[in-house]
Write a protein that holds these residues in place. Structure first.
Motif, PDB file in Angstrom:
ATOM      1  N   GLU A  90       0.876  -1.376  -0.014  1.00  0.00           N
ATOM      2  CA  GLU A  90      -0.044   0.114  -0.005  1.00  0.00           C
ATOM      3  C   GLU A  90       0.904   1.385  -0.121  1.00  0.00           C
ATOM      4  OE1 GLU A  90      -2.850   2.088   3.175  1.00  0.00           O
ATOM      5  OE2 GLU A  90      -3.413  -0.028   2.913  1.00  0.00           O
ATOM      6  N   GLU A  91       2.008   1.046   0.410  1.00  0.00           N
ATOM      7  CA  GLU A  91       2.722   2.564   0.837  1.00  0.00           C
ATOM      8  C   GLU A  91       3.548   2.806  -0.499  1.00  0.00           C
ATOM      9  OE1 GLU A  91       3.208  -0.140   4.477  1.00  0.00           O
ATOM     10  OE2 GLU A  91       3.335  -0.619   2.428  1.00  0.00           O
ATOM     11  N   THR A  93       3.951   3.820  -4.202  1.00  0.00           N
ATOM     12  CA  THR A  93       3.341   4.513  -5.336  1.00  0.00           C
ATOM     13  C   THR A  93       3.598   4.204  -6.809  1.00  0.00           C
ATOM     14  OG1 THR A  93       4.685   6.569  -5.253  1.00  0.00           O
ATOM     15  CG2 THR A  93       2.578   6.522  -3.932  1.00  0.00           C
ATOM     16  N   VAL A 112       8.047   5.797  -2.166  1.00  0.00           N
ATOM     17  CA  VAL A 112       7.188   5.929  -0.878  1.00  0.00           C
ATOM     18  C   VAL A 112       7.100   7.136  -0.645  1.00  0.00           C
ATOM     19  CG1 VAL A 112       7.597   3.271  -0.335  1.00  0.00           C
ATOM     20  CG2 VAL A 112       8.754   5.233   0.851  1.00  0.00           C
ATOM     21  N   SER A 114       5.661   9.586   3.093  1.00  0.00           N
ATOM     22  CA  SER A 114       5.230   9.492   4.503  1.00  0.00           C
ATOM     23  C   SER A 114       5.274  11.168   4.835  1.00  0.00           C
ATOM     24  CB  SER A 114       6.203   8.393   5.013  1.00  0.00           C
ATOM     25  OG  SER A 114       5.266   8.124   6.326  1.00  0.00           O
ATOM     26  N   GLU A 119       9.445   7.431   9.146  1.00  0.00           N
ATOM     27  CA  GLU A 119       8.442   6.492   8.789  1.00  0.00           C
ATOM     28  C   GLU A 119       8.860   5.882   7.294  1.00  0.00           C
ATOM     29  OE1 GLU A 119       4.640   8.175   8.661  1.00  0.00           O
ATOM     30  OE2 GLU A 119       4.690   8.956  10.525  1.00  0.00           O
ATOM     31  N   CYS A 120       9.300   6.631   6.439  1.00  0.00           N
ATOM     32  CA  CYS A 120       9.931   6.190   5.012  1.00  0.00           C
ATOM     33  C   CYS A 120      10.849   4.904   5.425  1.00  0.00           C
ATOM     34  CB  CYS A 120      10.578   7.202   4.268  1.00  0.00           C
ATOM     35  SG  CYS A 120       9.474   8.261   3.577  1.00  0.00           S
ATOM     36  N   ILE A 123       9.243   1.989   6.471  1.00  0.00           N
ATOM     37  CA  ILE A 123       8.440   1.360   5.353  1.00  0.00           C
ATOM     38  C   ILE A 123       9.663   0.446   4.859  1.00  0.00           C
ATOM     39  CG2 ILE A 123       7.665   1.643   3.117  1.00  0.00           C
ATOM     40  CD1 ILE A 123       6.039   4.088   4.522  1.00  0.00           C
TER      41      ILE A 123
END
Length: 152
Positions: A90-91, A93, A112, A114, A119-120, A123
């Motif tokens: 989901e993360e 693109t 990705v 965020s 957070e990246c 992920i």
């Protein structure tokens, strides 16, 4: 695709108005009804003239400030498997395979977004765990210079 489809695409590339009946607005400009607008968009999508018709969101306005390109070094025999895992996340693109270079061994690229760099990185760690690919590098965007859709 006929001339009306082309005119519709030219109007559509400027986006929908935030109104209760946005296709009515386009219809008034083009001399068509809402049903014809929708029918033509669906037909062009079905024929592959347009890939999809969807909303785009200004991610910075929503607080999504960190953008990371994750370059992965994936063994050739695992490219399809890892690519499918990355693309399904989901993360992610964007997910692409590219040729390697002598001094650059990375062959799969994921993008990705965020709220933070941390957070990246999290992920990237999750994607690494899911795929079993541990050789990767995370490259963060420093500045956005231009962001527009293709124009007719």
């Amino acid at each position: 695709m006929d001339e009306l489809d082309l005119e519709l695409l030219k109007v559509a590339q400027d986006g929908l108005d935030l109104t209760e009946r946005p296709y009515r607005v386009w219809g008034e400009v083009l001399g068509m009804g809402e049903d014809e607008i929708i029918s033509r968009l669906r037909a062009m999508e079905g024929e592959g003239i347009i890939r999809r018709f969807a909303a785009t969101i200004g991610h910075r306005a929503l607080g999504i400030l960190a953008n990371a390109l994750i370059a992965w070094r994936v063994p050739p025999e695992k490219v399809d498997e890892a690519g499918a895992i990355f693309a399904a996340a989901e993360e992610v693109t964007h997910c692409y395979e590219r040729a390697t270079a002598q001094d650059w061994p990375y062959n799969i690229y994921t993008m990705v977004h965020s709220r933070s760099r941390e957070e990246c990185l999290q992920i990237a760690e999750r994607l690494s765990s899911r795929s079993g690919i541990s050789d990767y590098i995370v490259l963060f965007s420093e500045k956005e210079y231009k962001k527009i859709s293709a124009r007719i």
